[in-house]
Write an enzyme that holds these catalytic residues in place. Sequence first.
Site, PDB file in Angstrom:
ATOM      1  CG  ASP A 197      -6.660 -17.747  42.356  1.00 44.35           C
ATOM      2  OD1 ASP A 197      -6.780 -18.420  41.333  1.00 44.35           O
ATOM      3  OD2 ASP A 197      -5.853 -16.813  42.474  1.00 44.35           O
ATOM      4  NE  ARG A 247      -1.202 -11.611  40.917  1.00 43.78           N
ATOM      5  CZ  ARG A 247      -0.641 -11.116  39.828  1.00 43.78           C
ATOM      6  NH1 ARG A 247      -0.362  -9.834  39.732  1.00 43.78           N
ATOM      7  NH2 ARG A 247      -0.309 -11.909  38.831  1.00 43.78           N
ATOM      8  CD  GLU A 270      -0.849 -15.541  39.482  1.00 41.99           C
ATOM      9  OE1 GLU A 270      -1.415 -14.460  39.301  1.00 41.99           O
ATOM     10  OE2 GLU A 270      -1.238 -16.616  38.969  1.00 41.99           O
TER      11      GLU A 270
END
Length: 531
Positions: free
Chosen positions: A61, A192, A242
């Site tokens: 990422d 997260r 995410e």
Amino acid sequence: MTHLIRPMLFLMTLLLASCGEGPDNGKSASSVAGGDAGATRYDEPHRPQFHFTPSEAWMNDPNGMFYLEGEYHLSYQYYPDSTVWGPMHWGHAVSTDLLHWEEQPIALYPDSLGYIFSGSAVVDELNTSGFGNGEDPPVVAVFTYHDPQGEQAGADDFQYQGIAYSTDKGRTWTKYPGNPVLRNDTGVRDFRDPKVFWHRETERWVMVLAVYDRVMLYGSPDLKNWEYLSEFGIKGDTRLWECPDLFRLRQPGSRESKWVLLVSIQQEGPAGGTGTSYFVGDFDGTTFAADPASQKWLDYGADNYAFVTWDNAPVGWGNRLGIGWMSNWQYAQEVPTQAWRSAMTVPRVLSLVEDAGGYVISSVPVPAVTGLRGQEVALPVRIGDSLQATGDFSPSQCDLSLLVDLENTTATAFGCTLSNPEGDRLVIRFDREQDRMTVDRTRSGPRGFSEAFFKGPHSAPVDMGQESLDLRILLDVASVEVFADRGKANLTDIFFPESPYSALVLWAEGGELVLFDGSVYPMESIWEPRP
């Protein structure tokens, strides 16, 4: 940031407790294999030539992206000791043009609180954090700590948020001694990927955080003390969310704006596995409101994940600058590259455009990409059965630009095929009867490394009922990025042929393909020649 932790990785936690943040305790991003960045030739098989890749080791990422005083900063999930996922660090690279990147020493190392998972960075112009030195504004990184020992013990609070700050324009970082700044009291294990921005109307920082099947929003006056604001999700959704992002985009033709929430989905993407989606709605400083049924895909290919945007980037009011990880968790750790794994997409400019009474995102390459073009190779404006494009360019490293005259095109389908002497082929197809574009990589190279990789083809909806259709196709050794209809439909796929594609054939089925204009451009490499 996905945590595909294998049991053997838990054994590494005993070592991590002693990890520091200085050069004596870790490796710079350019010294992984016992040499320096000059030891990497950047001409290995499958190495992209105009996309960012780390010189060596594992990357996923994009993280901690900000612009300050002429420099774009790109951090990323990085494991310097292997080409597969491991204890996460933040790698770091800097560019003045979004194309030519200079790798920096690792920005953040794991410590006793855990691995350094995904997050963001902001330029704290008002020094609300108090970290400034009175000369330059501090840059504050906000990231997820992932405690592998807590995970192994079965806890549900092993992910929490920490911060670090830089007073030298992002060159070195100091972790805040009061970490973590946001503990996990939700009872949800997946907590997260914080993305933080300054909301000027309420004069506070806002954090959007992925919490399993939704996002939660928090507010802070100083980046250190956070309070819960609200949440947004899809009722009954079981997919893992995410890498969220929340920002304004200008409404076309007005000075008003809408808010866009980006969310990466770890499964059931449009091409299988992971994908980046978005919602268009409104944000009042506390609550994001959008129709949960209005989720759309930013990219219909298999290989644009965790797409997030730069803080403070000079792209004009109402636009946004971002980049994605060009891979997919279904096979990212298995692709046949040796010294490194993974690349980023080309940086893209996001804007809102109207479509069917609503708004969709247009995503197009940053203008700087055009600066890599070499001498134009013009294409005929009429193409019958097939035409092999020839000229001073490599089909494996080129920029194909077409403006299709749909009113006078009689073909029911058209497209292009790339191939090599070994028989590998990649097919890009535009079907007028189905109103779809397709990338077929099922025969793009040798099989064996992943069954999931060769499933397909991958397709995206495209409006073929217009007078014209503009297409831009970027080909870079092991990747294709298709931008159709002013960027309203994108499709990004990677591939690994036995040898570089050496033939580019344009073709038409059931009639003739007519172009207003068509060109192929060779693309320069962003890497300096190595001896």
